[in-house]
Design a protein around this motif. Structure first.
Motif, mmCIF file in Angstrom:
data_model
loop_
_atom_site.group_PDB
_atom_site.id
_atom_site.type_symbol
_atom_site.label_atom_id
_atom_site.label_comp_id
_atom_site.label_asym_id
_atom_site.label_seq_id
_atom_site.Cartn_x
_atom_site.Cartn_y
_atom_site.Cartn_z
ATOM 1 N N GLN A 599 0.855 -1.180 0.000
ATOM 2 C CA GLN A 599 0.000 0.000 0.000
ATOM 3 C C GLN A 599 0.891 1.228 0.000
ATOM 4 N N GLY A 600 0.347 2.334 -0.503
ATOM 5 C CA GLY A 600 1.203 3.498 -0.589
ATOM 6 C C GLY A 600 0.483 4.744 -1.053
ATOM 7 N N LEU A 601 1.273 5.804 -1.234
ATOM 8 C CA LEU A 601 0.793 7.096 -1.697
ATOM 9 C C LEU A 601 1.677 7.566 -2.840
ATOM 10 N N ASP A 602 1.061 8.088 -3.896
ATOM 11 C CA ASP A 602 1.778 8.703 -5.015
ATOM 12 C C ASP A 602 1.358 10.161 -5.114
ATOM 13 N N LEU A 603 2.333 11.032 -5.333
ATOM 14 C CA LEU A 603 2.050 12.453 -5.518
ATOM 15 C C LEU A 603 2.896 12.959 -6.669
ATOM 16 N N SER A 604 2.264 13.609 -7.641
ATOM 17 C CA SER A 604 2.963 14.188 -8.784
ATOM 18 C C SER A 604 2.544 15.641 -8.949
ATOM 19 N N ALA A 605 3.519 16.482 -9.309
ATOM 20 C CA ALA A 605 3.247 17.899 -9.548
ATOM 21 C C ALA A 605 3.945 18.332 -10.826
ATOM 22 N N ARG A 606 3.232 19.077 -11.673
ATOM 23 C CA ARG A 606 3.781 19.676 -12.887
ATOM 24 C C ARG A 606 3.430 21.161 -12.854
ATOM 25 N N TYR A 607 4.459 22.021 -12.840
ATOM 26 C CA TYR A 607 4.217 23.460 -12.696
ATOM 27 C C TYR A 607 5.020 24.204 -13.755
ATOM 28 N N GLN A 608 4.325 25.025 -14.534
ATOM 29 C CA GLN A 608 4.975 25.846 -15.550
ATOM 30 C C GLN A 608 5.273 27.204 -14.930
ATOM 31 N N LEU A 609 6.540 27.398 -14.541
ATOM 32 C CA LEU A 609 6.931 28.618 -13.845
ATOM 33 C C LEU A 609 6.817 29.842 -14.740
ATOM 34 N N ARG A 612 8.556 29.285 -20.561
ATOM 35 C CA ARG A 612 9.642 28.436 -21.036
ATOM 36 C C ARG A 612 10.337 27.625 -19.943
ATOM 37 N N LEU A 613 9.886 27.722 -18.724
ATOM 38 C CA LEU A 613 10.527 27.025 -17.618
ATOM 39 C C LEU A 613 9.499 26.158 -16.888
ATOM 40 N N TYR A 614 9.841 24.892 -16.689
ATOM 41 C CA TYR A 614 8.908 23.914 -16.126
ATOM 42 C C TYR A 614 9.554 23.216 -14.927
ATOM 43 N N PHE A 615 8.735 22.946 -13.940
ATOM 44 C CA PHE A 615 9.168 22.189 -12.763
ATOM 45 C C PHE A 615 8.283 20.956 -12.633
ATOM 46 N N ASP A 616 8.893 19.825 -12.279
ATOM 47 C CA ASP A 616 8.100 18.632 -12.016
ATOM 48 C C ASP A 616 8.709 17.866 -10.865
ATOM 49 N N ALA A 617 7.873 17.145 -10.119
ATOM 50 C CA ALA A 617 8.338 16.317 -9.010
ATOM 51 C C ALA A 617 7.355 15.177 -8.802
ATOM 52 N N ASP A 618 7.898 14.001 -8.520
ATOM 53 C CA ASP A 618 7.102 12.816 -8.182
ATOM 54 C C ASP A 618 7.617 12.274 -6.861
ATOM 55 N N LEU A 619 6.708 12.039 -5.920
ATOM 56 C CA LEU A 619 7.054 11.442 -4.634
ATOM 57 C C LEU A 619 6.203 10.196 -4.457
ATOM 58 N N ASN A 620 6.861 9.095 -4.111
ATOM 59 C CA ASN A 620 6.165 7.814 -4.044
ATOM 60 C C ASN A 620 6.576 7.069 -2.774
ATOM 61 N N TRP A 621 5.578 6.791 -1.933
ATOM 62 C CA TRP A 621 5.811 6.061 -0.685
ATOM 63 C C TRP A 621 5.082 4.734 -0.750
ATOM 64 N N ALA A 639 12.441 -4.223 -1.945
ATOM 65 C CA ALA A 639 11.266 -3.451 -2.355
ATOM 66 C C ALA A 639 11.446 -1.993 -1.938
ATOM 67 N N PRO A 640 11.271 -1.037 -2.851
ATOM 68 C CA PRO A 640 11.452 0.380 -2.497
ATOM 69 C C PRO A 640 10.361 0.853 -1.554
ATOM 70 N N VAL A 641 10.739 1.742 -0.621
ATOM 71 C CA VAL A 641 9.774 2.284 0.337
ATOM 72 C C VAL A 641 9.521 3.773 0.109
ATOM 73 N N PHE A 642 10.530 4.504 -0.394
ATOM 74 C CA PHE A 642 10.303 5.905 -0.747
ATOM 75 C C PHE A 642 11.228 6.273 -1.894
ATOM 76 N N THR A 643 10.642 6.884 -2.929
ATOM 77 C CA THR A 643 11.422 7.356 -4.075
ATOM 78 C C THR A 643 10.902 8.725 -4.486
ATOM 79 N N SER A 644 11.779 9.475 -5.139
ATOM 80 C CA SER A 644 11.367 10.773 -5.666
ATOM 81 C C SER A 644 12.238 11.114 -6.868
ATOM 82 N N VAL A 645 11.610 11.688 -7.881
ATOM 83 C CA VAL A 645 12.333 12.220 -9.037
ATOM 84 C C VAL A 645 11.748 13.588 -9.361
ATOM 85 N N GLY A 646 12.543 14.410 -10.024
ATOM 86 C CA GLY A 646 12.036 15.716 -10.407
ATOM 87 C C GLY A 646 13.123 16.568 -11.023
ATOM 88 N N GLY A 647 12.772 17.831 -11.269
ATOM 89 C CA GLY A 647 13.760 18.721 -11.838
ATOM 90 C C GLY A 647 13.155 19.913 -12.538
#
Length: 749
Positions: A599-609, A612-621, A639-647
């Motif tokens: 069981q877990g939680l996923d959170l994703s965000a996509r923001y256009q600052l 021409r500039l974009y921010f994204d982040a994914d957090l997964n527990w 088995a992974p318990v917490f991961t995050s990617v973004g930029g």
């Protein structure tokens, strides 16, 4: 007089009925390639049902329209918004979209085809550091990969609390062609994507969870479908050079020219060659060759043919997994090897034919036939001198395979008691024939000491499904599906001379609900049952019993655009898997695997600052646990318990673009009681591009901060030469240090 009035009244009624029965039918196409754009959102202000999503042929339809002018808006990510005035008419109309900067304002939360797949665009792929197609998987939110046997072996995959090994619990396809290999010499579901050329990827569709009736075997944690370009917008050649003796050349050539595109005909040929010694102390001598030829054409106003041929070959050495103690005592470096004779060779040749037909009633009929010839040979040594103190524990895994099959479906929009919907029925068939599938003990990749497993596999899978996408009003929509899969497995054991046959089947219901009160908010509840098949070498001895372990999953989530330039997704999920028996390809034994819960939680965000500039982040527990075990000994190894990617990603003026990315995986248990821990890592990458009309320059840097990290880790019992007793500890493959590559692309027109 009465007759005249009656005639006038009938004429008026007839005129109004005709006016109400007008329709608008159109096709949305890419302006530069004339390729249909599937998934474009079409809005028609003033229509009773004002939103449509284009189908596989870029088609949309509005029926029962009053004959008047309407304001039409077409949006598709990566293209300029199209706005124009239209009138219903009998003939179909074409609407062309022009490529532009990505704008999150163009993304709308809508209920039409709410169950539709999520997409990774070629813009995302082009602006991130990627060495091969397998690395595109990292762009699926929450999905991590790791290489532990040189650049030629399929990567290890992690997703939603799963150590998926090389593909056991995620279904991968490429242009509808299956990538996962059933009953593979190395492991069940082994999925090697290296036969895809990254620059030719048009999009990547994905969905996490057990909720799609179209996707059967291996779709427990989710599925990912790669789509390569049907049309090459322009020919190009590309050369790359990097550290560690890394070289790559690529050429892609349009064969028919611009005039053919105007007639909806296109063909291209592409080839790629790679060489690298990599960053390990023992040179990898990695070689890979890829060739792809593709034709896409409109055979008639309603039928498209897509034909592709590809071939791939790779050979390499690798340093394998090394024990912590050998690095700690200075016997080898962080990038060293215990057995540097490990390595492998693999190849795959594919023929893929697809037909899309649009019926007069607005239905879409898909037919696909495919064939693959596949070879695999891998030499590994995980335990060094544990079993054989003299010659070592090197093993060979080998197979030759022929794979063929058919995918077909028919989808048709309809109206049911005033509610619009789409009914889909489909069938999938695949047949795998392997010859001389082998697990042997070897010495120095040259001498076979003993065959442990040796035989031929004959495995067939037939799946049929039905799916209904139904609008339940202005705000609610529903997706309901039912799938049935049946397997027939045969194993001819060359060592015993015996031939065994078994079969099994499984029924998979799906139910997904969506509530969309506005174009900025959508709530959803996804539920479904899925599975992964087991190895034929398990199925036959078990006589087909307990070999299709079911997985039951659910997602409760929200898609939300609080602002035009901000898109959020949050989901709480649950997944339960039944007990199964697992064939361990590295040892040739069968091990029981108990019930598990994740069981877990996923959170994703996509923001256009900015524009021409974009921010994204994914957090997964995730919280993965074995059921029925004592607390404290119920961890699921690796088995992974917490991961995050973004930029940050930017598309600058005058041809400048690039991205700065990070990926983070937290510490995780390496064994059941967490006494051994797989260390986490934080890695950052950089991509810079400068593109002009006739050429492009690129700089890719992996591991920008030069972090020393462990890419893959295992709790393994091993013994080094002359050690008196075996030791259980972390064995790892080193991750890449700072690794820079330069690329130059020249466009031929």
């Amino acid at each position: 007089m009465k007759k005249s009035l009656l005639l006038l009244l009938c004429s008026f009624i007839s005129y109004n009925l005709l006016a109400q029965n007008a329709s608008l039918r159109g096709f949305v196409l890419d302006q530069s390639t004339r390729k249909p754009l599937a998934g474009a959102v079409v809005q028609l202000d003033g229509a009773p049902e004002r939103v449509r999503v284009t189908n596989e042929l870029g088609e949309f339809r509005f029926a029962n329209l009053p004959s008047q002018e309407y304001a039409l808006t077409v949006t598709f990510v990566g293209f300029e918004v199209l706005r124009q005035t239209v009138r219903p008419q009998e003939a179909s109309q074409e609407f062309f979209l022009t490529a532009s900067l990505v704008a999150l304002e163009a993304v709308t939360v809508q209920s039409q085809k709410a169950h539709q797949r999520q997409l990774i665009s070629p813009i995302d792929i082009g602006l991130r550091p990627i060495m091969n197609s397998q690395e595109v998987l990292r762009q699926v939110p929450g999905l991590f990969i790791g290489q532990h046997a040189g650049g030629g072996k399929a990567e290890q995959i992690f997703l939603r609390g799963f150590d998926i090994d090389h593909g056991t619990d995620v279904r991968l396809t490429a242009d509808g062609l299956p990538v996962n290999m059933v009953s593979h010499a190395h492991g069940q579901g082994y999925a090697d994507l290296h036969f895809i050329i990254p620059e030719l990827i048009e999009s990547v569709a994905f969905k996490k969870g057990t909720y799609s009736a179209e996707h059967g075997n291996f779709s427990t944690a989710g599925w990912v479908d790669f789509r390569t370009r049907d049309v090459l917008d322009r020919s190009f050649v590309k050369a790359e050079v990097g550290q560690f003796d890394t070289y790559r050349v690529l050429g892609a050539f349009d064969l028919l020219g611009e005039k053919a595109k105007q007639r909806s005909q296109s063909a291209y040929l592409a080839t790629e060659y790679n060489f690298s010694n990599s960053y390990f102390d023992s040179p990898q001598h990695f070689n890979r060759l890829n060739v792809l030829g593709k034709y896409n054409g409109q055979l008639s106003p309603s039928t498209y043919l897509n034909a592709a041929f590809s071939t791939f070959w790779s050979r390499w050495n690798h340093s394998g997994q090394i024990p912590d103690r050998a690095v700690a005592d200075g016997r080898i470096s962080h990038y060293g090897a215990i057995d540097d004779t490990e390595g492998g060779e693999t190849s795959r040749t594919n023929v893929n034919l697809q037909f899309l037909t649009l019926t007069p009633q607005g239905g879409v009929w898909k037919n696909q036939v495919f064939y693959s010839h596949y070879n695999f040979e891998l030499f590994s040594n995980f335990t060094f001198f544990l079993e054989n103190p003299i010659d070592g524990d090197q093993i060979k895994q080998y197979e030759r395979r022929n794979l063929f099959g058919y995918n077909g479906s028919y989808s048709r929009p309809h109206t049911l008691e005033g509610k619009t919907g789409e009914l889909v029925v489909g069938v999938n068939y695949r047949h795998d024939l392997t010859r001389d599938t082998e697990l042997s003990q070897t010495r120095n990749r040259a001498e076979v000491l003993e065959r442990l497993m040796y035989g031929d596999i004959n495995e067939a899978n037939l799946g049929v499904y039905v799916e209904e996408n139904l609008s339940l009003g202005r705000y609610f929509s529903l997706n309901a599906g039912l799938r049935y899969d049946v397997f027939r497995n045969q194993y001819a054991d060359h060592l015993s001379g015996e031939i065994g046959v078994a079969s099994a089947g499984i029924l998979l219901p799906k139910l997904n609900l969506y509530y969309t009160p506005s174009t900025s908010v959508q709530l959803y509840l996804n539920t479904g049952k899925s599975f992964h098949s087991n190895d034929t070498r398990v199925v036959v001895p078990q006589n087909g019993r307990e070999v299709l372990p079911p997985a039951y999953g659910s997602d409760l989530g929200v898609n939300w655009k609080p602002f035009p330039r901000l898109l959020l997704n949050a989901a709480a999920w649950y997944l339960w898997l039944d007990q199964e028996f697992v064939y361990v390809g590295d040892a040739g034994v069968v091990e029981p695997s108990g019930q598990t819960r994740r069981q877990g939680l996923d959170l994703s965000a996509r923001y256009q600052l900015t524009s021409r500039l974009y921010f994204d982040a994914d957090l997964n527990w995730a919280q993965p646990r074995a059921i029925g075990e004592e607390p404290g000994t119920d961890r699921i190894p690796l088995a992974p318990v917490f991961t995050s990617v973004g930029g940050l990603t930017f598309q600058g003026r005058q041809g400048f673009s690039g991205s700065l990315r990070y990926r983070y995986m937290a510490d995780r248990p390496a064994n059941e009681d967490n006494s051994l821990v797989a260390q986490g890592y934080f890695i950052s990458d950089l991509q810079l591009n400068y593109t002009q009309k006739r050429y492009a320059l690129g700089l890719s840097i992996n591991n920008l901060l030069n972090t020393k990290w462990k890419e893959t880790q295992f709790a393994t019992v091993s013994r080094l030469r002359n050690e008196p007793e075996p030791v259980e500890e972390i064995h790892f493959t080193a991750g890449s240090p700072f690794f820079a590559r330069l690329a130059f692309t020249y466009f031929l027109r």
